[in-house]
Design an enzyme around this catalytic site. Structure first.
Site, PDB file in Angstrom:
ATOM      1  N   ARG A  60      -2.921   1.594   6.353  1.00  0.00           N
ATOM      2  CA  ARG A  60      -2.199   2.548   7.196  1.00  0.00           C
ATOM      3  C   ARG A  60      -3.094   3.632   7.730  1.00  0.00           C
ATOM      4  O   ARG A  60      -2.641   4.508   8.447  1.00  0.00           O
ATOM      5  CB  ARG A  60      -1.098   3.247   6.380  1.00  0.00           C
ATOM      6  CG  ARG A  60       0.017   2.342   5.999  1.00  0.00           C
ATOM      7  CD  ARG A  60       1.080   3.153   5.292  1.00  0.00           C
ATOM      8  NE  ARG A  60       1.617   2.364   4.222  1.00  0.00           N
ATOM      9  CZ  ARG A  60       2.324   2.836   3.223  1.00  0.00           C
ATOM     10  NH1 ARG A  60       2.587   4.128   3.139  1.00  0.00           N
ATOM     11  NH2 ARG A  60       2.780   2.037   2.311  1.00  0.00           N
ATOM     12  N   THR A  62       0.529  -2.997   2.899  1.00  0.00           N
ATOM     13  CA  THR A  62       0.976  -2.805   4.289  1.00  0.00           C
ATOM     14  C   THR A  62       0.310  -3.823   5.220  1.00  0.00           C
ATOM     15  O   THR A  62      -0.074  -3.503   6.342  1.00  0.00           O
ATOM     16  CB  THR A  62       0.727  -1.356   4.779  1.00  0.00           C
ATOM     17  OG1 THR A  62       0.933  -0.438   3.687  1.00  0.00           O
ATOM     18  CG2 THR A  62       1.705  -0.987   5.892  1.00  0.00           C
ATOM     19  N   LYS A  79       7.693  -8.407  -3.765  1.00  0.00           N
ATOM     20  CA  LYS A  79       7.832  -6.953  -3.846  1.00  0.00           C
ATOM     21  C   LYS A  79       9.293  -6.645  -3.493  1.00  0.00           C
ATOM     22  O   LYS A  79       9.861  -7.287  -2.602  1.00  0.00           O
ATOM     23  CB  LYS A  79       6.887  -6.338  -2.817  1.00  0.00           C
ATOM     24  CG  LYS A  79       7.027  -4.854  -2.575  1.00  0.00           C
ATOM     25  CD  LYS A  79       5.888  -4.371  -1.674  1.00  0.00           C
ATOM     26  CE  LYS A  79       6.071  -2.909  -1.289  1.00  0.00           C
ATOM     27  NZ  LYS A  79       4.839  -2.333  -0.735  1.00  0.00           N
ATOM     28  N   GLU A 106      -3.710  -0.930  -4.865  1.00  0.00           N
ATOM     29  CA  GLU A 106      -3.269  -1.520  -3.598  1.00  0.00           C
ATOM     30  C   GLU A 106      -3.565  -0.486  -2.516  1.00  0.00           C
ATOM     31  O   GLU A 106      -2.942   0.562  -2.458  1.00  0.00           O
ATOM     32  CB  GLU A 106      -1.762  -1.809  -3.659  1.00  0.00           C
ATOM     33  CG  GLU A 106      -1.180  -2.266  -2.337  1.00  0.00           C
ATOM     34  CD  GLU A 106       0.355  -2.267  -2.346  1.00  0.00           C
ATOM     35  OE1 GLU A 106       0.951  -2.434  -3.428  1.00  0.00           O
ATOM     36  OE2 GLU A 106       0.938  -2.073  -1.270  1.00  0.00           O
TER      37      GLU A 106
HETATM   38  C1  3PG Z   1       4.391   1.138  -0.316  1.00  0.00           C
HETATM   39  O1  3PG Z   1       3.618   0.999   0.607  1.00  0.00           O
HETATM   40  O2  3PG Z   1       4.608   0.239  -1.128  1.00  0.00           O
HETATM   41  C2  3PG Z   1       5.142   2.415  -0.454  1.00  0.00           C
HETATM   42  O3  3PG Z   1       4.826   3.297   0.544  1.00  0.00           O
HETATM   43  C3  3PG Z   1       4.933   3.068  -1.771  1.00  0.00           C
HETATM   44  O4  3PG Z   1       6.035   3.857  -1.938  1.00  0.00           O
HETATM   45  P1  3PG Z   1       5.952   5.283  -2.624  1.00  0.00           P
HETATM   46  O5  3PG Z   1       4.938   6.078  -1.833  1.00  0.00           O
HETATM   47  O6  3PG Z   1       7.356   5.816  -2.520  1.00  0.00           O
HETATM   48  O7  3PG Z   1       5.519   5.072  -4.051  1.00  0.00           O
END
Ligand code: 3PG
Length: 203
Positions: free
Chosen positions: A41, A64, A124, A37
């Site tokens: 960003r 995102t 999610k 995924e």
């Molecule tokens: C996301 O975008 O799902 C999160 O930023 C992932 O979270 P993590 O970096 O704490 O694993």
């Protein structure tokens, strides 16, 4: 049937250099994690998705995704699934129109209900660790029998098993095996360690 069948862990990638995307995709496939995924960003995220989408062994999606326009751009770049940190009707409906699976984020019972109202059967759970962790997922799952969860946010090799032990958990997402600044050897080590976490959880 879900696009996540066979994928118990979804690597969440923040790509600073799209030039590294292809190598990262190969490292994921080689390490037994053939899914990524890529979060929208960073400026190079779409180029990174496009590069990874060229790897036929890798299932690449976009994370995102906050707007319908971003869903369009991600799918145009080659994303085969879409993840959002929150629940947006516009994003869900655009993904349906694009015929791409969508996984919107929820953190409360009201949000799970809203997702169910939109006809979704998987969401999610974000941000998982600060929203109550695995006990919160279990509590929500007890109420929403048909809903499956993909907890993400604050998940590590140390706590992923708590989530994966829950039958309502389709998969967990996390960036712990793909830290932004890791050297290739370290990446391979972290990615290679995920299999043991999944196996220990009986997945
Ligand atoms: C996301 O975008 O799902 C999160 O930023 C992932 O979270 P993590 O970096 O704490 O694993």
């Amino acid at each position: 049937m879900s696009f996540l069948d066979g994928h118990a862990v979804v690597p969440v990638v923040v790509l600073d250099d799209p030039g590294r995307a292809a190598a990262l995709g190969e490292a994921l496939v080689g390490g037994g994690l053939p899914i990524a995924e890529v979060t929208l960003r960073t400026p190079g995220a779409l180029a990174g998705i496009a590069a990874m989408a060229e790897n036929p062994d890798l299932l690449v999606g976009a994370g995102t995704v906050l707007t319908a326009a971003q869903a369009d751009a991600a799918v145009e770049a080659g994303a085969r699934f879409v993840v959002s940190p929150g629940l947006s009707r516009a994003v869900v409906e655009r993904c349906r129109a694009l015929r791409v699976p969508v996984l919107p984020g929820v953190a409360t019972a009201t949000e799970v209900l809203a997702a169910a109202d939109l006809g979704l059967d998987a969401v999610k759970f974000f941000p998982a660790a600060t929203s109550g962790g695995a006990p919160a997922v279990a509590a929500l799952a007890a109420v929403f029998a048909g809903m499956r969860f993909v907890p993400t946010g604050g998940i590590t090799a140390a706590n992923a098993g708590e989530y994966l032990a829950l039958p309502s958990v389709l998969a967990v997402g996390g960036s712990w095996m793909v830290p932004r600044d890791a050297e290739p050897d370290r990446l391979r080590e972290l990615i290679g360690g995920v299999g043991a976490v999944v196996a220990a959880a009986g997945r």
